[in-house]
Design a protein around this motif. Structure first.
Motif, PDB file in Angstrom:
ATOM      1  N   ASN A 197       0.841  -1.197   0.000  1.00  0.00           N
ATOM      2  CA  ASN A 197       0.000   0.000   0.000  1.00  0.00           C
ATOM      3  C   ASN A 197       0.878   1.250   0.000  1.00  0.00           C
ATOM      4  O   ASN A 197       1.427   1.624   1.033  1.00  0.00           O
ATOM      5  CB  ASN A 197      -0.921  -0.019   1.224  1.00  0.00           C
ATOM      6  CG  ASN A 197      -1.977   1.063   1.179  1.00  0.00           C
ATOM      7  OD1 ASN A 197      -1.750   2.156   0.679  1.00  0.00           O
ATOM      8  ND2 ASN A 197      -3.146   0.760   1.717  1.00  0.00           N
ATOM      9  N   ALA A 219      -5.543  -0.161   5.286  1.00  0.00           N
ATOM     10  CA  ALA A 219      -6.237   0.619   4.249  1.00  0.00           C
ATOM     11  C   ALA A 219      -6.982   1.798   4.856  1.00  0.00           C
ATOM     12  O   ALA A 219      -7.045   2.883   4.259  1.00  0.00           O
ATOM     13  CB  ALA A 219      -7.192  -0.278   3.480  1.00  0.00           C
ATOM     14  N   SER A 222      -4.499   4.703   5.420  1.00  0.00           N
ATOM     15  CA  SER A 222      -3.578   5.063   4.338  1.00  0.00           C
ATOM     16  C   SER A 222      -4.135   6.195   3.482  1.00  0.00           C
ATOM     17  O   SER A 222      -5.335   6.423   3.432  1.00  0.00           O
ATOM     18  CB  SER A 222      -3.323   3.841   3.457  1.00  0.00           C
ATOM     19  OG  SER A 222      -2.808   2.787   4.248  1.00  0.00           O
TER      20      SER A 222
END
Length: 222
Positions: A197, A219, A222
């Protein structure tokens, strides 16, 4: 598929990370101190390089990791290693690895630190000079990495445990460290999620065992 350099590959987190990278289809180069440790890296599916981080230079390390897409620093002096080695490994080897990454043209750098090292009260949790040296070494290594200009991510786990991971964590700028713990396998899986990521660059998080799936936790921030 990424090619990842693991600094401190034979440490307990490093060994879990090699398994996670192999399962995820990534290639890796494991930097280890002993010849037998480097051979273990081969057995786990990677390229093993024997280097003593306390007796090498940035140019030599850069040559060993050249061609990698990312560096993961998981090295540590370990318990009972003495005050001096906290400085030469937990701090000095981290700085050396940053310099090597810069020399090799590798921008991505993920560092395993420890929860709470920026909090002055952390130094008093264990009334022991080795603990204080450890906290200060981790704190200073993180500060050096943040100022390096690399695409860094710093992960700061609470107390590390052995055994199987749960795949569930709590990830935040600061977590409740009281009695907090996390399996090394979950730390390794979090590293792989961070590697996958790009939005994690420039982020510093604490992590502990929790209730959120690892990929979702990464996630979300991020």
């Amino acid at each position: 598929m990424a090619r990842v350099a693991i600094i401190g590959a034979h440490g307990k987190v490093g060994q879990e990370l090699m398994r996670e990278l192999y399962d995820a289809g990534h290639d890796f180069v494991g930097i280890a101190r002993g010849e037998e440790h480097a051979e273990d890296v081969f057995r786990l599916g990677g390229e093993g390089v024997r280097l003593d981080l306390e007796a090498t230079d940035a140019a030599t390390l850069a040559q060993a990791i050249e061609g990698c897409d990312a560096v993961v620093f998981t090295a540590g002096a370990g318990g009972g290693s003495g005050v001096e080695r906290k400085r030469t490994v937990d701090y000095g080897a981290s700085v050396l690895s940053v310099q090597a990454a810069q020399a090799a043209g590798i921008r991505r750098f993920i560092q395993i630190s420890a929860a709470g090292v920026d909090d002055p009260t952390t130094e008093t949790v264990v009334p022991d000079e080795q603990w204080v040296a450890y906290v200060r070494a981790k704190r200073d290594a993180d500060a050096e990495l943040r100022s390096s200009g690399l695409d860094w991510t710093i992960l700061r786990p609470t107390t590390l445990t052995t055994g199987e991971g749960t795949g569930l964590i709590e990830l935040a700028e600061s977590v409740d460290r009281a009695n907090g713990s996390i399996a090394r396998a979950d730390v390794a899986a979090t590293i792989v999620a961070v590697l996958d990521n790009a939005g994690t660059a420039g982020k510093q998080w604490e992590l502990t065992g929790g209730s959120t799936p690892i990929a979702e936790a990464v996630a979300r921030l991020s």
